[in-house]
Design an enzyme around this catalytic site. Structure first.
Site, PDB file in Angstrom:
ATOM      1  N   GLY A   1      -5.247   3.676   4.298  1.00 45.39           N
ATOM      2  CA  GLY A   1      -5.052   2.825   3.111  1.00 45.39           C
ATOM      3  C   GLY A   1      -3.981   1.782   3.392  1.00 45.39           C
ATOM      4  O   GLY A   1      -4.169   0.583   3.119  1.00 45.39           O
ATOM      5  N   HIS A   2      -2.865   2.225   3.951  1.00 38.18           N
ATOM      6  CA  HIS A   2      -1.802   1.273   4.312  1.00 38.18           C
ATOM      7  C   HIS A   2      -2.306   0.288   5.368  1.00 38.18           C
ATOM      8  O   HIS A   2      -1.991  -0.907   5.325  1.00 38.18           O
ATOM      9  CB  HIS A   2      -0.584   2.015   4.873  1.00 38.18           C
ATOM     10  CG  HIS A   2       0.051   2.997   3.924  1.00 38.18           C
ATOM     11  ND1 HIS A   2      -0.023   4.350   4.102  1.00 38.18           N
ATOM     12  CD2 HIS A   2       0.786   2.809   2.807  1.00 38.18           C
ATOM     13  CE1 HIS A   2       0.635   4.967   3.133  1.00 38.18           C
ATOM     14  NE2 HIS A   2       1.145   4.047   2.327  1.00 38.18           N
TER      15      HIS A   2
ATOM     16  N   GLN B   1      -5.019  -0.928  -4.866  1.00 37.10           N
ATOM     17  CA  GLN B   1      -5.538  -0.620  -6.207  1.00 37.10           C
ATOM     18  C   GLN B   1      -5.356   0.856  -6.531  1.00 37.10           C
ATOM     19  O   GLN B   1      -5.345   1.253  -7.686  1.00 37.10           O
ATOM     20  CB  GLN B   1      -7.021  -0.985  -6.306  1.00 37.10           C
ATOM     21  CG  GLN B   1      -7.523  -0.782  -7.739  1.00 37.10           C
ATOM     22  CD  GLN B   1      -8.996  -0.918  -7.913  1.00 37.10           C
ATOM     23  OE1 GLN B   1      -9.589  -1.826  -7.343  1.00 37.10           O
ATOM     24  NE2 GLN B   1      -9.588  -0.045  -8.700  1.00 37.10           N
ATOM     25  N   LYS B   2      -5.199   1.666  -5.489  1.00 36.95           N
ATOM     26  CA  LYS B   2      -4.950   3.101  -5.664  1.00 36.95           C
ATOM     27  C   LYS B   2      -3.861   3.348  -6.710  1.00 36.95           C
ATOM     28  O   LYS B   2      -3.937   4.276  -7.507  1.00 36.95           O
ATOM     29  CB  LYS B   2      -4.544   3.670  -4.302  1.00 36.95           C
ATOM     30  CG  LYS B   2      -3.781   4.965  -4.306  1.00 36.95           C
ATOM     31  CD  LYS B   2      -4.697   6.116  -4.540  1.00 36.95           C
ATOM     32  CE  LYS B   2      -4.050   7.472  -4.359  1.00 36.95           C
ATOM     33  NZ  LYS B   2      -2.661   7.560  -4.683  1.00 36.95           N
TER      34      LYS B   2
ATOM     35  N   GLN C   1       0.845   0.419 -11.049  1.00 38.52           N
ATOM     36  CA  GLN C   1       1.946  -0.180 -10.288  1.00 38.52           C
ATOM     37  C   GLN C   1       1.676  -1.657  -9.984  1.00 38.52           C
ATOM     38  O   GLN C   1       2.536  -2.520 -10.207  1.00 38.52           O
ATOM     39  CB  GLN C   1       2.130   0.613  -8.987  1.00 38.52           C
ATOM     40  CG  GLN C   1       3.039  -0.037  -7.982  1.00 38.52           C
ATOM     41  CD  GLN C   1       3.288   0.865  -6.784  1.00 38.52           C
ATOM     42  OE1 GLN C   1       4.011   1.839  -6.889  1.00 38.52           O
ATOM     43  NE2 GLN C   1       2.689   0.561  -5.650  1.00 38.52           N
TER      44      GLN C   1
ATOM     45  N   VAL D   1      -8.849   2.909  -0.286  1.00 32.49           N
ATOM     46  CA  VAL D   1      -9.532   3.481   0.874  1.00 32.49           C
ATOM     47  C   VAL D   1      -9.677   4.989   0.633  1.00 32.49           C
ATOM     48  O   VAL D   1      -8.723   5.648   0.207  1.00 32.49           O
ATOM     49  CB  VAL D   1      -8.743   3.213   2.165  1.00 32.49           C
ATOM     50  CG1 VAL D   1      -9.406   3.886   3.367  1.00 32.49           C
ATOM     51  CG2 VAL D   1      -8.615   1.714   2.402  1.00 32.49           C
TER      52      VAL D   1
ATOM     53  N   SER E   1      -3.918   9.361   0.462  1.00 33.31           N
ATOM     54  CA  SER E   1      -2.568   9.368  -0.091  1.00 33.31           C
ATOM     55  C   SER E   1      -1.672  10.108   0.891  1.00 33.31           C
ATOM     56  O   SER E   1      -2.102  11.086   1.522  1.00 33.31           O
ATOM     57  CB  SER E   1      -2.552  10.105  -1.440  1.00 33.31           C
ATOM     58  OG  SER E   1      -1.224  10.479  -1.767  1.00 33.31           O
TER      59      SER E   1
HETATM   60  P1  AMP Z   1       3.049   4.232  -0.822  1.00 38.55           P
HETATM   61  O1  AMP Z   1       3.481   4.319   0.605  1.00 38.55           O
HETATM   62  O2  AMP Z   1       2.300   5.429  -1.298  1.00 38.55           O
HETATM   63  O3  AMP Z   1       4.147   3.781  -1.746  1.00 38.55           O
HETATM   64  O4  AMP Z   1       1.967   3.065  -0.858  1.00 38.55           O
HETATM   65  C1  AMP Z   1       2.251   1.799  -0.352  1.00 38.55           C
HETATM   66  C2  AMP Z   1       1.121   0.879  -0.702  1.00 38.55           C
HETATM   67  O5  AMP Z   1      -0.098   1.374  -0.150  1.00 38.55           O
HETATM   68  C3  AMP Z   1       0.887   0.763  -2.218  1.00 38.55           C
HETATM   69  O6  AMP Z   1       0.607  -0.580  -2.549  1.00 38.55           O
HETATM   70  C4  AMP Z   1      -0.291   1.649  -2.438  1.00 38.55           C
HETATM   71  O7  AMP Z   1      -1.059   1.288  -3.570  1.00 38.55           O
HETATM   72  C5  AMP Z   1      -1.068   1.427  -1.162  1.00 38.55           C
HETATM   73  N1  AMP Z   1      -2.005   2.535  -0.947  1.00 38.55           N
HETATM   74  C6  AMP Z   1      -1.718   3.863  -0.983  1.00 38.55           C
HETATM   75  N2  AMP Z   1      -2.849   4.583  -0.804  1.00 38.55           N
HETATM   76  C7  AMP Z   1      -3.858   3.687  -0.663  1.00 38.55           C
HETATM   77  C8  AMP Z   1      -5.279   3.813  -0.463  1.00 38.55           C
HETATM   78  N3  AMP Z   1      -5.872   4.990  -0.381  1.00 38.55           N
HETATM   79  N4  AMP Z   1      -6.007   2.677  -0.379  1.00 38.55           N
HETATM   80  C9  AMP Z   1      -5.409   1.455  -0.479  1.00 38.55           C
HETATM   81  N5  AMP Z   1      -4.082   1.277  -0.659  1.00 38.55           N
HETATM   82  C10 AMP Z   1      -3.318   2.380  -0.758  1.00 38.55           C
END
Ligand code: AMP
Length: 295
Positions: A42-43, A154-155, A159, A182, A191
């Site tokens: 996702g990242h 969008q996950k 936010q 993703v 996640s």
């Molecule tokens: P985090 O590290 O969980 O704070 O996420 C950092 C960024 O990655 C945020 O903008 C999240 O929305 C995005 N993100 C986390 N999981 C996914 C995913 N499965 N698909 C797309 N973006 C993601």
């Protein structure tokens, strides 16, 4: 050829500013991907989007303590630093900023950014101080990086909506790009917290995306009784071992107000505990388009 490019890793705000300033002087556009690390596909999709749009891309990795409540998983949040740096380098990022807590929150820190209203709903109701921590750190990162475009998933639907509101309200000159969620092949949204799930919990966790699909199918086939759709989602979630829904709801896609009848653009929002792990997921339903919205 990522290896032919300079790849800088720094914990120092001054060095970050220097590198970004130099890139800007060279006429390069600046992209920013804020994360808490434990990077997954996702990242990586956000980094790819950044690479496509911008010339000099910064990933920030910071497990931001102010967005965790005292009982939450701050201490055990995964921090696989070497793996993360490799992912950033492989994705063609130019700089990784991994600050230390005292550099982000110096002694006497007293200034917060709060998006009222939107930050109190759904995730905000369940995690009352969470969004204040998120908007404050993102604002600080925007001040440091001064990106042209910043990339969010969008996950975390609420936010990205809050951040869009914040930059509009405070005239922050950055464009927000929201990238599709993703998922694993069986639908589970990627996640960093999925690593906490036992194999049995992992199986049950499919219920979140299944409930989203159920809601979308019912609404697209003409169901207008929102309460029925919500009840069906909750029933599906509760039918799985380990799954305790926090909310499974339909809301206006822009204001996040709960709705009682279908709107053209709605969002299905789910939060559920699976064992001890709290997961969220969502999908946007746009009834003006025939194909399912990306989720
Ligand atoms: P985090 O590290 O969980 O704070 O996420 C950092 C960024 O990655 C945020 O903008 C999240 O929305 C995005 N993100 C986390 N999981 C996914 C995913 N499965 N698909 C797309 N973006 C993601």
């Amino acid at each position: 050829m990522p290896d032919a490019r300079a790849f800088t890793v720094t914990a120092h705000p001054d060095e970050l500013r220097r590198c970004v300033r130099r890139a800007r002087q060279e006429g390069r556009s600046i992209g920013c991907v804020p994360t808490m690390g434990a990077l997954h596909a996702g990242h990586v999709s956000l980094m790819s989007a950044a690479r496509e749009r911008c010339d000099f891309n910064v990933v920030t990795i910071f497990v931001n303590p102010t967005q965790f409540a005292p009982h939450e998983d701050l201490a055990k949040y995964p921090r696989p630093v070497e793996q993360d740096l490799k992912a950033c380098r492989d994705a063609g990022m130019d700089l990784v900023f991994m600050p230390q807590i005292p550099d982000m929150y110096p002694a006497g820190f007293a200034t917060w950014v709060t998006v009222e209203d939107l930050s109190t709903r759904w995730e905000g109701a369940s995690r009352p101080t969470h969004f204040r921590g998120v908007t404050t750190i993102v604002m600080k990162l925007f001040q440091l990086v001064q990106p042209d475009v910043s990339f969010f998933g969008q996950k975390d639907y609420q936010q990205q909506l809050l951040i869009r509101r914040m930059i509009r309200d405070l005239d922050v000159p950055v464009e927000i790009a929201t990238c599709p969620t993703v998922r694993e092949p069986d639908g589970l949204a990627l996640s960093s917290r999925n690593v906490y799930l036992s194999p049995e919990e992992r199986t049950s966790a499919r219920a979140l995306s299944q409930a989203l699909r159920l809601a979308e199918e019912r609404l697209r086939s003409g169901e207008r009784r929102i309460a029925e759709v919500q009840a069906a989602m909750l029933e599906l979630l509760r039918s799985q071992p380990f799954v305790q829904p926090d909310y499974a709801t339909l809301a206006d896609a822009d204001t996040l107000e709960p709705i009682t009848e279908p709107r053209d653009r709605m969002v299905v929002l789910i939060a559920a505990r699976v064992g001890a792990t709290r997961l969220i997921d969502n999908c946007v339903i746009d009834l003006t388009t025939e194909t399912p919205a990306s989720r």
